[in-house]
Design a protein around this motif. Structure first.
Motif, mmCIF file in Angstrom:
data_model
loop_
_atom_site.group_PDB
_atom_site.id
_atom_site.type_symbol
_atom_site.label_atom_id
_atom_site.label_comp_id
_atom_site.label_asym_id
_atom_site.label_seq_id
_atom_site.Cartn_x
_atom_site.Cartn_y
_atom_site.Cartn_z
ATOM 1 N N PRO A 1 11.770 5.895 0.513
ATOM 2 C CA PRO A 1 12.003 4.500 -0.364
ATOM 3 C C PRO A 1 13.268 4.610 -0.767
ATOM 4 C CG PRO A 1 10.301 5.729 -1.007
ATOM 5 C CD PRO A 1 10.642 6.437 -0.021
ATOM 6 N N PRO A 2 13.960 3.565 -1.330
ATOM 7 C CA PRO A 2 15.470 3.731 -1.975
ATOM 8 C C PRO A 2 15.741 4.951 -2.951
ATOM 9 C CG PRO A 2 14.791 1.364 -1.754
ATOM 10 C CD PRO A 2 13.681 2.254 -1.672
ATOM 11 N N ARG A 3 16.638 5.792 -2.786
ATOM 12 C CA ARG A 3 16.634 6.739 -3.485
ATOM 13 C C ARG A 3 17.324 6.411 -4.983
ATOM 14 N NH1 ARG A 3 19.759 11.299 -0.214
ATOM 15 N NH2 ARG A 3 20.424 9.704 1.063
ATOM 16 N N SER A 4 18.098 5.238 -4.959
ATOM 17 C CA SER A 4 18.459 5.010 -6.363
ATOM 18 C C SER A 4 17.286 4.432 -7.160
ATOM 19 C CB SER A 4 19.615 3.893 -6.128
ATOM 20 O OG SER A 4 19.382 2.825 -5.361
ATOM 21 N N ALA A 5 16.507 3.704 -6.593
ATOM 22 C CA ALA A 5 15.388 3.158 -7.447
ATOM 23 C C ALA A 5 14.419 4.341 -7.937
ATOM 24 C CB ALA A 5 14.551 2.348 -6.504
ATOM 25 N N THR A 6 14.104 5.340 -6.895
ATOM 26 C CA THR A 6 13.350 6.429 -7.422
ATOM 27 C C THR A 6 14.262 7.070 -8.486
ATOM 28 O OG1 THR A 6 12.492 6.793 -5.129
ATOM 29 C CG2 THR A 6 12.141 8.527 -6.582
ATOM 30 N N SER A 7 15.361 7.305 -8.356
ATOM 31 C CA SER A 7 16.063 7.958 -9.534
ATOM 32 C C SER A 7 16.280 7.205 -10.913
ATOM 33 C CB SER A 7 17.603 8.020 -9.159
ATOM 34 O OG SER A 7 17.709 8.962 -7.991
ATOM 35 N N LEU A 8 16.066 5.849 -10.717
ATOM 36 C CA LEU A 8 16.147 5.226 -11.696
ATOM 37 C C LEU A 8 14.701 5.184 -12.604
ATOM 38 C CD1 LEU A 8 17.517 3.167 -13.719
ATOM 39 C CD2 LEU A 8 16.762 1.427 -12.157
ATOM 40 N N LEU A 9 13.598 5.191 -11.615
ATOM 41 C CA LEU A 9 12.184 5.446 -12.242
ATOM 42 C C LEU A 9 12.003 6.739 -12.938
ATOM 43 C CD1 LEU A 9 10.084 4.391 -9.138
ATOM 44 C CD2 LEU A 9 10.282 3.094 -11.437
ATOM 45 N N ARG A 10 12.445 7.704 -12.262
ATOM 46 C CA ARG A 10 12.679 9.066 -13.037
ATOM 47 C C ARG A 10 13.469 9.275 -14.213
ATOM 48 N NH1 ARG A 10 12.616 11.487 -7.358
ATOM 49 N NH2 ARG A 10 10.241 12.132 -7.135
ATOM 50 N N GLY A 11 14.386 8.626 -14.059
ATOM 51 C CA GLY A 11 15.216 8.616 -15.387
ATOM 52 C C GLY A 11 14.706 7.787 -16.556
ATOM 53 N N TRP A 12 14.058 6.795 -16.217
ATOM 54 C CA TRP A 12 13.284 6.035 -17.301
ATOM 55 C C TRP A 12 11.898 6.592 -17.683
ATOM 56 C CZ3 TRP A 12 16.977 2.251 -17.599
ATOM 57 C CH2 TRP A 12 16.845 1.289 -18.866
ATOM 58 N N GLY A 13 11.472 8.028 -16.999
ATOM 59 C CA GLY A 13 10.456 8.543 -17.611
ATOM 60 C C GLY A 13 9.172 7.874 -17.063
ATOM 61 N N ARG B 1 3.813 2.101 3.963
ATOM 62 C CA ARG B 1 2.997 1.243 4.663
ATOM 63 C C ARG B 1 3.809 -0.226 5.165
ATOM 64 N NH1 ARG B 1 -2.159 2.174 0.617
ATOM 65 N NH2 ARG B 1 -2.579 4.124 1.424
ATOM 66 N N GLN B 2 4.857 0.125 5.569
ATOM 67 C CA GLN B 2 5.727 -0.942 6.019
ATOM 68 C C GLN B 2 6.047 -1.829 4.984
ATOM 69 O OE1 GLN B 2 4.455 -2.636 9.706
ATOM 70 N NE2 GLN B 2 4.059 -0.803 10.482
ATOM 71 N N ARG B 3 6.385 -1.376 3.929
ATOM 72 C CA ARG B 3 6.848 -2.365 2.710
ATOM 73 C C ARG B 3 8.319 -2.463 2.717
ATOM 74 N NH1 ARG B 3 3.482 -5.669 -0.251
ATOM 75 N NH2 ARG B 3 1.446 -4.354 -0.800
ATOM 76 N N SER B 4 8.848 -3.326 2.312
ATOM 77 C CA SER B 4 10.373 -3.398 2.190
ATOM 78 C C SER B 4 11.102 -2.759 0.930
ATOM 79 C CB SER B 4 10.936 -4.924 2.363
ATOM 80 O OG SER B 4 10.672 -5.633 1.231
ATOM 81 N N PRO B 5 12.373 -2.251 1.211
ATOM 82 C CA PRO B 5 12.989 -1.854 0.063
ATOM 83 C C PRO B 5 13.217 -2.816 -1.052
ATOM 84 C CG PRO B 5 14.224 -1.516 2.108
ATOM 85 C CD PRO B 5 13.159 -2.283 2.293
ATOM 86 N N MET B 6 13.063 -4.060 -0.908
ATOM 87 C CA MET B 6 13.106 -5.157 -1.958
ATOM 88 C C MET B 6 11.856 -4.927 -2.729
ATOM 89 S SD MET B 6 14.920 -7.525 -3.468
ATOM 90 C CE MET B 6 16.043 -7.961 -2.226
ATOM 91 N N TRP B 7 10.821 -4.832 -1.910
ATOM 92 C CA TRP B 7 9.431 -4.743 -2.473
ATOM 93 C C TRP B 7 9.479 -3.467 -3.470
ATOM 94 C CZ3 TRP B 7 6.208 -0.803 -2.807
ATOM 95 C CH2 TRP B 7 4.864 -0.874 -3.239
ATOM 96 N N TYR B 8 10.116 -2.305 -2.917
ATOM 97 C CA TYR B 8 10.021 -1.202 -3.810
ATOM 98 C C TYR B 8 10.823 -1.345 -4.979
ATOM 99 C CZ TYR B 8 10.469 3.809 -4.765
ATOM 100 O OH TYR B 8 10.338 5.047 -5.298
ATOM 101 N N TRP B 9 12.112 -2.080 -5.015
ATOM 102 C CA TRP B 9 12.955 -2.405 -6.191
ATOM 103 C C TRP B 9 12.170 -3.382 -7.101
ATOM 104 C CZ3 TRP B 9 16.776 -0.511 -8.561
ATOM 105 C CH2 TRP B 9 17.652 0.316 -7.708
ATOM 106 N N ARG B 10 11.442 -4.328 -6.625
ATOM 107 C CA ARG B 10 10.726 -5.046 -7.641
ATOM 108 C C ARG B 10 9.502 -4.357 -8.351
ATOM 109 N NH1 ARG B 10 10.288 -9.105 -3.457
ATOM 110 N NH2 ARG B 10 8.131 -8.398 -3.101
ATOM 111 N N GLN B 11 8.952 -3.509 -7.624
ATOM 112 C CA GLN B 11 7.871 -2.694 -8.203
ATOM 113 C C GLN B 11 8.490 -1.861 -9.130
ATOM 114 O OE1 GLN B 11 4.679 -3.369 -7.650
ATOM 115 N NE2 GLN B 11 5.347 -5.198 -6.482
ATOM 116 N N SER B 12 9.697 -1.127 -8.987
ATOM 117 C CA SER B 12 10.166 -0.152 -9.659
ATOM 118 C C SER B 12 10.729 -0.771 -11.306
ATOM 119 C CB SER B 12 11.464 0.502 -9.039
ATOM 120 O OG SER B 12 11.049 1.066 -8.095
ATOM 121 N N LEU B 13 11.331 -2.120 -10.795
ATOM 122 C CA LEU B 13 11.638 -2.684 -12.165
ATOM 123 C C LEU B 13 10.653 -3.165 -13.093
ATOM 124 C CD1 LEU B 13 14.726 -4.698 -10.533
ATOM 125 C CD2 LEU B 13 14.872 -2.624 -11.998
ATOM 126 N N SER B 14 9.481 -3.529 -12.197
ATOM 127 C CA SER B 14 8.417 -3.833 -13.078
ATOM 128 C C SER B 14 7.676 -2.867 -13.809
ATOM 129 C CB SER B 14 7.253 -4.615 -11.963
ATOM 130 O OG SER B 14 7.727 -5.901 -11.531
#
Length: 200
Positions: free
Chosen positions: A6-18, A33-46
């Motif tokens: 997964p995009p490391r910046s998105a994961t870091s943002l998730l951890r930083g946000w608690g 399971r073959q999801r895209s980085p865009m999907w991961y970012w959308r889920q992270s922001l949600s």
């Protein structure tokens, strides 16, 4: 193309946000399971928005205090620093103290350069004193304020915003630059360590 990490910046943002490690793990597993980085970012922001909303709803007094701190910082910055600096050339000229209008940045330049720095500082202050969840709440109040005041303020010919280009610049400042600047300041304003240490 298949992404395995997964995009490391998105994961870091998730951890930083608690966000809980369990949810981060679930997202990473689903991503594999073959999801895209865009999907991961959308889920992270949600996940960040939902957690922030829950935090604001469960800590109303803290949210009110954060709004007061944010808006106090907002008005101090704009009334004490931004307005005098952006109109200094005109102020000196009217009082016969000098004419620096030819090279002093006008209000449009100040809006695009100085205002984002001040707004980022306010986002930093809110996050530092109240936690990152309150930054999104403060951004929401700024956007609502922009919707209410936009027709009366920035598109007022007396304020110099008269062309279509100026209206677009004003709208961009209100609804894109300001929220992003506050958010970026908020991201750097508090670490994951002190998110749980903010008292309500």
């Amino acid at each position: 193309m298949r992404f395995t990490t997964p995009p490391r910046s998105a994961t870091s943002l998730l951890r930083g946000w608690g966000i809980s490690e369990a949810l981060i793990g679930d997202l990473a597993e689903e991503f594999s399971r073959q999801r895209s980085p865009m999907w991961y970012w959308r889920q992270s922001l949600s996940a960040i928005v939902i957690k922030s909303f829950d935090d604001v709803r469960s800590r109303k007094l803290l949210a009110l205090r954060a709004a007061i701190v944010g808006w106090t910082g907002f008005f101090i910055f704009f009334l004490v620093f931004f307005v005098p600096l952006s109109t200094l050339g005109q102020w000196l000229f009217v009082r016969g103290l000098g004419d620096i209008r030819a090279w002093w940045p006008n209000v449009r330049v100040a809006s695009l350069v100085v205002a984002p720095l001040g707004l980022a500082s306010i986002g930093w202050l809110v996050a530092r004193t109240h936690g990152r969840a309150m930054v999104l709440m403060f951004i929401a109040t700024v956007v609502v304020w922009g919707i209410v005041t936009f027709p009366m303020d920035d598109v007022n010919p007396l304020h110099g915003w008269v062309s279509v280009r100026d209206v677009l610049v004003a709208g961009t400042l209100h609804f894109l630059v300001a929220p992003i600047a506050i958010l970026l300041g908020g991201i750097f304003g508090a670490s994951a360590h002190n998110q749980t240490g903010v008292a309500s």
